[in-house]
Enzyme design. Structure first.
Site, PDB file in Angstrom:
ATOM      1  N   GLU A  56       0.831  -1.210   0.000  1.00 18.73           N
ATOM      2  CA  GLU A  56       0.000   0.000   0.000  1.00 18.73           C
ATOM      3  C   GLU A  56       0.860   1.252   0.000  1.00 18.73           C
ATOM      4  O   GLU A  56       1.774   1.383   0.826  1.00 18.73           O
ATOM      5  CB  GLU A  56      -0.902  -0.020   1.245  1.00 18.73           C
ATOM      6  CG  GLU A  56      -1.961   1.061   1.235  1.00 18.73           C
ATOM      7  CD  GLU A  56      -2.915   0.989   2.444  1.00 18.73           C
ATOM      8  OE1 GLU A  56      -3.048  -0.090   3.063  1.00 18.73           O
ATOM      9  OE2 GLU A  56      -3.509   2.031   2.753  1.00 18.73           O
ATOM     10  N   LYS A 105      -6.833  -0.018  11.908  1.00 16.35           N
ATOM     11  CA  LYS A 105      -6.271  -0.523  10.654  1.00 16.35           C
ATOM     12  C   LYS A 105      -5.059   0.326  10.281  1.00 16.35           C
ATOM     13  O   LYS A 105      -4.040  -0.176   9.807  1.00 16.35           O
ATOM     14  CB  LYS A 105      -7.329  -0.494   9.549  1.00 16.35           C
ATOM     15  CG  LYS A 105      -6.978  -1.294   8.305  1.00 16.35           C
ATOM     16  CD  LYS A 105      -6.196  -0.488   7.284  1.00 16.35           C
ATOM     17  CE  LYS A 105      -5.871  -1.320   6.055  1.00 16.35           C
ATOM     18  NZ  LYS A 105      -5.072  -0.562   5.063  1.00 16.35           N
ATOM     19  N   ASP A 165       5.196 -13.310  12.459  1.00 15.54           N
ATOM     20  CA  ASP A 165       3.815 -13.754  12.267  1.00 15.54           C
ATOM     21  C   ASP A 165       2.863 -12.566  12.453  1.00 15.54           C
ATOM     22  O   ASP A 165       2.431 -12.254  13.567  1.00 15.54           O
ATOM     23  CB  ASP A 165       3.518 -14.874  13.278  1.00 15.54           C
ATOM     24  CG  ASP A 165       2.174 -15.540  13.020  1.00 15.54           C
ATOM     25  OD1 ASP A 165       1.304 -14.906  12.395  1.00 15.54           O
ATOM     26  OD2 ASP A 165       1.992 -16.682  13.453  1.00 15.54           O
ATOM     27  N   HIS A 217      -0.201  12.089  -0.919  1.00 15.04           N
ATOM     28  CA  HIS A 217       0.567  11.094  -1.671  1.00 15.04           C
ATOM     29  C   HIS A 217      -0.117  10.766  -2.976  1.00 15.04           C
ATOM     30  O   HIS A 217      -0.219   9.616  -3.389  1.00 15.04           O
ATOM     31  CB  HIS A 217       0.771   9.854  -0.807  1.00 15.04           C
ATOM     32  CG  HIS A 217       1.335  10.222   0.519  1.00 15.04           C
ATOM     33  ND1 HIS A 217       2.610  10.688   0.657  1.00 15.04           N
ATOM     34  CD2 HIS A 217       0.772  10.302   1.726  1.00 15.04           C
ATOM     35  CE1 HIS A 217       2.822  10.996   1.916  1.00 15.04           C
ATOM     36  NE2 HIS A 217       1.714  10.780   2.581  1.00 15.04           N
TER      37      HIS A 217
HETATM   38  P1  NAD Z   1      10.468 -21.940  17.027  1.00 13.16           P
HETATM   39  O1  NAD Z   1       9.925 -23.112  17.722  1.00 13.16           O
HETATM   40  O2  NAD Z   1      10.855 -22.096  15.582  1.00 13.16           O
HETATM   41  O3  NAD Z   1      11.708 -21.351  17.807  1.00 13.16           O
HETATM   42  C1  NAD Z   1      11.721 -21.140  19.177  1.00 13.16           C
HETATM   43  C2  NAD Z   1      12.820 -21.984  19.766  1.00 13.16           C
HETATM   44  O4  NAD Z   1      14.087 -21.422  19.401  1.00 13.16           O
HETATM   45  C3  NAD Z   1      12.822 -21.984  21.267  1.00 13.16           C
HETATM   46  O5  NAD Z   1      11.958 -22.956  21.773  1.00 13.16           O
HETATM   47  C4  NAD Z   1      14.268 -22.271  21.595  1.00 13.16           C
HETATM   48  O6  NAD Z   1      14.485 -23.641  21.640  1.00 13.16           O
HETATM   49  C5  NAD Z   1      15.045 -21.755  20.388  1.00 13.16           C
HETATM   50  N1  NAD Z   1      15.855 -20.542  20.700  1.00 13.16           N
HETATM   51  C6  NAD Z   1      17.159 -20.346  20.358  1.00 13.16           C
HETATM   52  N2  NAD Z   1      17.583 -19.135  20.764  1.00 13.16           N
HETATM   53  C7  NAD Z   1      16.540 -18.556  21.385  1.00 13.16           C
HETATM   54  C8  NAD Z   1      16.349 -17.284  22.013  1.00 13.16           C
HETATM   55  N3  NAD Z   1      17.340 -16.365  22.093  1.00 13.16           N
HETATM   56  N4  NAD Z   1      15.146 -16.985  22.519  1.00 13.16           N
HETATM   57  C9  NAD Z   1      14.133 -17.873  22.447  1.00 13.16           C
HETATM   58  N5  NAD Z   1      14.247 -19.099  21.869  1.00 13.16           N
HETATM   59  C10 NAD Z   1      15.448 -19.448  21.343  1.00 13.16           C
HETATM   60  O7  NAD Z   1       9.503 -20.695  17.025  1.00 13.16           O
HETATM   61  P2  NAD Z   1       8.413 -20.148  18.003  1.00 13.16           P
HETATM   62  O8  NAD Z   1       8.751 -18.725  18.235  1.00 13.16           O
HETATM   63  O9  NAD Z   1       8.209 -21.017  19.181  1.00 13.16           O
HETATM   64  O10 NAD Z   1       7.118 -20.239  17.074  1.00 13.16           O
HETATM   65  C11 NAD Z   1       6.895 -19.287  16.062  1.00 13.16           C
HETATM   66  C12 NAD Z   1       6.264 -19.934  14.861  1.00 13.16           C
HETATM   67  O11 NAD Z   1       5.069 -20.612  15.233  1.00 13.16           O
HETATM   68  C13 NAD Z   1       5.868 -18.911  13.849  1.00 13.16           C
HETATM   69  O12 NAD Z   1       6.267 -19.357  12.576  1.00 13.16           O
HETATM   70  C14 NAD Z   1       4.336 -18.908  13.927  1.00 13.16           C
HETATM   71  O13 NAD Z   1       3.772 -18.516  12.694  1.00 13.16           O
HETATM   72  C15 NAD Z   1       4.048 -20.323  14.276  1.00 13.16           C
HETATM   73  N6  NAD Z   1       2.758 -20.656  14.918  1.00 13.16           N
HETATM   74  C16 NAD Z   1       1.891 -19.727  15.364  1.00 13.16           C
HETATM   75  C17 NAD Z   1       0.715 -20.090  15.993  1.00 13.16           C
HETATM   76  C18 NAD Z   1      -0.181 -19.021  16.552  1.00 13.16           C
HETATM   77  O14 NAD Z   1       0.204 -17.885  16.622  1.00 13.16           O
HETATM   78  N7  NAD Z   1      -1.404 -19.365  16.970  1.00 13.16           N
HETATM   79  C19 NAD Z   1       0.428 -21.436  16.162  1.00 13.16           C
HETATM   80  C20 NAD Z   1       1.345 -22.374  15.693  1.00 13.16           C
HETATM   81  C21 NAD Z   1       2.515 -21.978  15.081  1.00 13.16           C
END
Ligand code: NAD
Length: 442
Positions: A81, A257, A273, A370
């Site tokens: 946008e 929005k 996300d 714009h």
């Molecule tokens: P992830 O599981 O890929 O990574 C998190 C992991 O990274 C941690 O558990 C840890 O083991 C590791 N890690 C390494 N260094 C770290 C640090 N400095 N801080 C924290 N963790 C560290 O990702 P996530 O953040 O648990 O999940 C995000 C993903 O899940 C996104 O892609 C999202 O779209 C998806 N998701 C979202 C939903 C929702 O929002 N309802 C549901 C399911 C999945």
């Protein structure tokens, strides 16, 4: 590093990239990644989602002039946008020299475990509270990167719900996810803890999943826009507009929005996300009847003080952030050290955009500022191609009529003019050639 560059928007893309390279400390390969047409390889994309057949590109613009907690920042924004990047930069420029002040809660996410068929609810609740330390050591005891980094299960909340299918106990696990967005991590905790809760309460667990209403991970930001820059009348009109949004969910939806335009753009640039941010922001806005995420008032000097407060689950690790090469460069540009730092930048940009939209609406109107980009989009939509696009857009802006129907006519006129010009040029060159030949004969 200073982010207040005047006329950044007037520079060619190559020059902007050079400035970014110099000021944000990007490498040659970072610049290549940004400027490359297919930075996200199909092989990488194929590891991100299912059934991949290609990738889609979006423009990334840099919002300039941001100063957050005393530090200058360039903010990469990925969005289709027009006006959003310009609006953010303009608001940030007007907020200087003080800039934005931001703060955030610890990165605590909520995981929900739904328990049903509990016979003695009061006893179940007491038992969970009594055995919390035990649950905590089970949850945090396994080999976990999160716990090593100081995160993990920190607390618990119990909520009793009367639902269509009877009484349920909802257990909230409060999990510190450090620099992750946290969904996968939280879901894992919920699934691991659920069997213990079943045993403890005699209930049956149904859902074990993160809540996107990240109400324990709130980010706050504020800025002041001076009376001398805005004028008293504009400030009053912005306060009128804000009062309207506070009183009317139809208006508040559009107000928010505008906030999310900017927030999503930074979330997308960093491959975070953005659906989670949207869900969280709107659920938070609706907690006590749907309200604006920002608030405005006149301070004692008569300046406009704005603030924003919303939950933001952003990550520097995990999800696709680490996989997408452009997201990695975006994070480098942002120069943030933690997920909290990133969330604070995101909140400031949301406030900036909302302020800029309000200012534009109470002054010249949202389209006026714009018109050129808007006219370019409309020209493209109306079928203008290549050189025609700029010519059609110029006509629409000059006439002050940026409408699709006018653009369709303008495309025809511009095409006719271009053809006429080409024919004239052809005739001229044929004439010149004939003249040249005749002169040589003589
Ligand atoms: P992830 O599981 O890929 O990574 C998190 C992991 O990274 C941690 O558990 C840890 O083991 C590791 N890690 C390494 N260094 C770290 C640090 N400095 N801080 C924290 N963790 C560290 O990702 P996530 O953040 O648990 O999940 C995000 C993903 O899940 C996104 O892609 C999202 O779209 C998806 N998701 C979202 C939903 C929702 O929002 N309802 C549901 C399911 C999945």
């Amino acid at each position: 590093m200073r982010s207040d560059i005047s006329g950044f928007y007037k520079l060619p893309v190559e020059r902007r990239l050079r400035i970014l390279r110099e000021r944000a400390g990007l490498s040659k390969s970072d610049i290549k990644t940004l400027a490359h047409n297919s930075a996200l390889l199909h092989e990488t994309a194929d590891m991100m989602i299912e059934n991949v057949v290609g990738t889609i590109q979006l423009p990334i613009g840099i919002a300039t002039h941001f100063k957050i907690n005393g530090v200058d920042k360039f903010v990469p924004m990925a969005i289709e946008e027009s006006s959003v990047v310009a609006a953010a930069s303009y608001a940030a420029k007007l907020a200087r020299p003080e800039g934005f002040k931001a703060s955030s809660d610890e990165p605590l996410m909520i995981g929900q475990i739904q328990l049903k068929s509990i016979k003695n609810m009061e006893k179940a609740k007491k038992d969970i509270v009594r055995r919390f330390e035990e649950l905590k050591s089970i949850a945090n005891g396994r080999e976990s990167v999160l716990v090593k980094l100081g995160g993990g299960l920190k607390g618990i909340e119990l909520r009793e719900l009367d639902t269509d299918r009877g009484k349920m106990l909802i257990v909230h696990l409060l999990i510190d996810v450090r620099d992750a967005m946290g969904a996968n991590a939280v879901n894992t905790y919920c699934e691991e803890i659920a069997p213990y809760l079943e045993e403890l309460t005699g209930g049956k667990s149904v859902l074990k999943i993160i809540s996107n209403l990240a109400a324990r991970r709130i980010v706050r930001a504020r800025a002041v826009w001076k009376k001398n820059d805005l004028g008293k009348e504009t400030i009053d009109r912005i306060l009128d507009a804000y009062a309207f949004a506070k009183a009317d969910p139809y208006r508040a939806a559009t107000h928010n929005k505008g906030v999310m335009n900017a927030i999503d753009a930074v979330m997308i640039a960093t491959c975070n996300d953005w659906r989670a941010a949207e869900a969280g922001a709107h659920a938070y806005a609706a907690l006590n009847g749907y309200k604006p995420l920002t608030a405005y008032e006149k301070n004692k000097n008569g300046d406009l003080a704005g603030k924003i407060e919303l939950p933001l689950a952003v990550g520097l690790v995990g999800g696709a952030t680490r996989m997408h090469p452009v997201a990695q460069v975006a994070l480098k540009i942002l120069d943030v050290n933690s997920a909290r730092d990133l969330a604070e930048v995101v909140a400031c940009v949301g406030l900036a955009n909302n302020f800029a939209a309000l200012r534009a609406m109470v002054k010249e109107g949202i389209r006026q500022g714009h018109m050129k980009l808007h006219a370019t989009n409309i020209a493209h939509m109306a079928g203008a191609k290549e050189e025609e696009i700029a010519l059609v857009a110029k006509r629409l802006v000059e006439e002050g009529n940026i409408s699709y129907s006018r653009a369709r006519q303008a495309v025809k006129q511009v095409r006719y003019d271009i053809r006429k010009k080409k024919i004239k040029k052809l005739i001229r060159s044929v004439r010149q050639r004939v003249q040249h030949k005749t002169e040589r004969k003589n």
